[in-house]
Design a protein around this motif. Structure first.
Motif, PDB file in Angstrom:
ATOM      1  N   PRO A   1       3.609 -14.258   5.950  1.00  0.00           N
ATOM      2  CA  PRO A   1       3.695 -13.209   4.926  1.00  0.00           C
ATOM      3  C   PRO A   1       3.213 -11.884   5.506  1.00  0.00           C
ATOM      4  N   ILE A   2       3.878 -10.812   5.136  1.00  0.00           N
ATOM      5  CA  ILE A   2       3.507  -9.492   5.644  1.00  0.00           C
ATOM      6  C   ILE A   2       2.440  -8.899   4.723  1.00  0.00           C
ATOM      7  N   PRO A   3       1.271  -8.573   5.254  1.00  0.00           N
ATOM      8  CA  PRO A   3       0.234  -7.985   4.413  1.00  0.00           C
ATOM      9  C   PRO A   3       0.530  -6.522   4.094  1.00  0.00           C
ATOM     10  N   ARG A   4      -0.046  -6.026   3.046  1.00  0.00           N
ATOM     11  CA  ARG A   4       0.120  -4.614   2.709  1.00  0.00           C
ATOM     12  C   ARG A   4      -0.637  -3.753   3.713  1.00  0.00           C
ATOM     13  N   PRO A   5       0.015  -2.702   4.235  1.00  0.00           N
ATOM     14  CA  PRO A   5      -0.688  -1.808   5.151  1.00  0.00           C
ATOM     15  C   PRO A   5      -1.850  -1.110   4.435  1.00  0.00           C
ATOM     16  N   PRO A   6      -2.946  -0.873   5.111  1.00  0.00           N
ATOM     17  CA  PRO A   6      -4.085  -0.205   4.467  1.00  0.00           C
ATOM     18  C   PRO A   6      -3.776   1.231   4.044  1.00  0.00           C
TER      19      PRO A   6
ATOM     20  N   PHE B   1       7.164  -4.447  14.395  1.00  0.00           N
ATOM     21  CA  PHE B   1       6.419  -5.108  13.323  1.00  0.00           C
ATOM     22  C   PHE B   1       7.124  -6.372  12.844  1.00  0.00           C
ATOM     23  N   ARG B   2       8.445  -6.436  12.981  1.00  0.00           N
ATOM     24  CA  ARG B   2       9.160  -7.660  12.632  1.00  0.00           C
ATOM     25  C   ARG B   2       8.678  -8.820  13.521  1.00  0.00           C
ATOM     26  N   GLN B   3       8.515  -8.517  14.811  1.00  0.00           N
ATOM     27  CA  GLN B   3       8.012  -9.529  15.733  1.00  0.00           C
ATOM     28  C   GLN B   3       6.535  -9.847  15.460  1.00  0.00           C
ATOM     29  N   ARG B   4       5.781  -8.832  15.159  1.00  0.00           N
ATOM     30  CA  ARG B   4       4.342  -9.019  14.926  1.00  0.00           C
ATOM     31  C   ARG B   4       4.083  -9.953  13.754  1.00  0.00           C
ATOM     32  N   PHE B   5       4.893  -9.829  12.708  1.00  0.00           N
ATOM     33  CA  PHE B   5       4.650 -10.616  11.494  1.00  0.00           C
ATOM     34  C   PHE B   5       5.636 -11.773  11.340  1.00  0.00           C
TER      35      PHE B   5
ATOM     36  N   ALA C   1       3.872  -7.325  -2.268  1.00  0.00           N
ATOM     37  CA  ALA C   1       4.340  -8.687  -2.001  1.00  0.00           C
ATOM     38  C   ALA C   1       5.727  -8.935  -2.585  1.00  0.00           C
ATOM     39  N   GLY C   2       6.105  -8.197  -3.626  1.00  0.00           N
ATOM     40  CA  GLY C   2       7.410  -8.371  -4.247  1.00  0.00           C
ATOM     41  C   GLY C   2       8.498  -7.506  -3.657  1.00  0.00           C
ATOM     42  N   ARG C   3       8.164  -6.688  -2.666  1.00  0.00           N
ATOM     43  CA  ARG C   3       9.180  -5.830  -2.052  1.00  0.00           C
ATOM     44  C   ARG C   3      10.056  -6.613  -1.076  1.00  0.00           C
ATOM     45  N   PRO C   4      11.304  -6.179  -0.848  1.00  0.00           N
ATOM     46  CA  PRO C   4      12.147  -6.832   0.166  1.00  0.00           C
ATOM     47  C   PRO C   4      11.501  -6.746   1.547  1.00  0.00           C
ATOM     48  N   LEU C   5      11.835  -7.701   2.389  1.00  0.00           N
ATOM     49  CA  LEU C   5      11.236  -7.787   3.723  1.00  0.00           C
ATOM     50  C   LEU C   5      11.353  -6.485   4.503  1.00  0.00           C
ATOM     51  N   ASN C   6      12.551  -5.902   4.540  1.00  0.00           N
ATOM     52  CA  ASN C   6      12.740  -4.691   5.339  1.00  0.00           C
ATOM     53  C   ASN C   6      11.952  -3.511   4.774  1.00  0.00           C
ATOM     54  N   ASN C   7      11.767  -3.481   3.472  1.00  0.00           N
ATOM     55  CA  ASN C   7      10.944  -2.435   2.876  1.00  0.00           C
ATOM     56  C   ASN C   7       9.486  -2.607   3.293  1.00  0.00           C
ATOM     57  N   GLN C   8       9.035  -3.840   3.355  1.00  0.00           N
ATOM     58  CA  GLN C   8       7.667  -4.100   3.800  1.00  0.00           C
ATOM     59  C   GLN C   8       7.483  -3.655   5.251  1.00  0.00           C
ATOM     60  N   LEU C   9       8.460  -3.991   6.092  1.00  0.00           N
ATOM     61  CA  LEU C   9       8.380  -3.584   7.494  1.00  0.00           C
ATOM     62  C   LEU C   9       8.411  -2.065   7.625  1.00  0.00           C
ATOM     63  N   GLY C  10       9.236  -1.418   6.800  1.00  0.00           N
ATOM     64  CA  GLY C  10       9.323   0.033   6.845  1.00  0.00           C
ATOM     65  C   GLY C  10       8.009   0.703   6.497  1.00  0.00           C
TER      66      GLY C  10
END
Length: 212
Positions: free
Chosen positions: A164-169, A156-160, A124-133
């Protein structure tokens, strides 16, 4: 290194057992603070070595993302090569090398996943693009082209979008739980100081000086 090497306020001389903390995590913390005070960049970078079930080793640089009495944490894709190897053989080693201070720390131990909550909080504390990556990359898999990866990021940018972007499993943290930690201090003429902390079956640590 020059034999009179000095960096900032750190003069590199002979170490004695009496100079070391009884607990290796406390000693690590002291050296880790030293490297930050010295203004060294990329100080969290460490070599992570894993081994497959067949005994084939692999090493790569990752970042230390936290440490405490439980061990040393890093985050990655669970489906990556390192994740697969940890699943096959849950033992690993870490190595820090800070050439400016002529110091090295080697850590060995078993590997466990950090808690789901710890992984969620870190993600949750990562930058947006890192989360998308993290969602877009099938780490260690074959990639057709950079354009294909960029397309997945935008997917995934469009999907979320707007949420908030959830952590990938398939993404989260590991912790190396040490049973051996070695501290190495460079000295002239290759007569380096080496000290090894080894944990006994009852959890106590014993430290000894090693030949360089």
């Amino acid at each position: 290194m020059p034999e009179d090497f000095v960096h900032a306020e750190f003069t590199l001389g002979t170490l004695d057992l009496a100079d070391l903390a009884a607990d290796p995590i406390e000693q690590f913390s002291k050296w880790y603070q030293d490297v930050q005070k010295a203004g060294i960049t990329e100080y969290p970078a460490m070599t992570l070595a894993t081994c497959s079930a067949a005994g084939r080793p692999a090493a790569r640089i990752v970042y230390l993302r936290g440490f405490d009495a439980r061990g040393f944490a890093f985050y990655t894709n669970y489906d990556s090569r390192k994740g697969e190897e940890i699943g096959q053989n849950p033992w690993a080693s870490l190595c820090f090398y800070w050439k400016e201070l002529e110091r090295q720390i080697r850590i060995e131990g078993r590997v466990e996943k950090v808690s789901e909550q710890e992984s969620d909080d870190y993600f949750a504390g990562r930058p947006l693009n890192n989360q998308l990556g993290a969602w877009a990359s099938s780490q260690s898999g074959t990639l057709e082209s950079p354009a294909a990866l960029n397309a997945r990021v935008e997917e995934f940018r469009q999907r979320f979008a707007g949420q908030p972007i959830p952590r990938p499993p398939h993404w989260g943290g590991y912790r190396v739980v040490p049973d051996r930690i070695e501290f190495w201090q460079g000295r002239p003429s290759r007569l380096h100081d080496r000290f090894a902390y080894v944990q006994s079956a009852n959890g106590d640590w014993a430290v000894s000086r090693l030949f360089p």
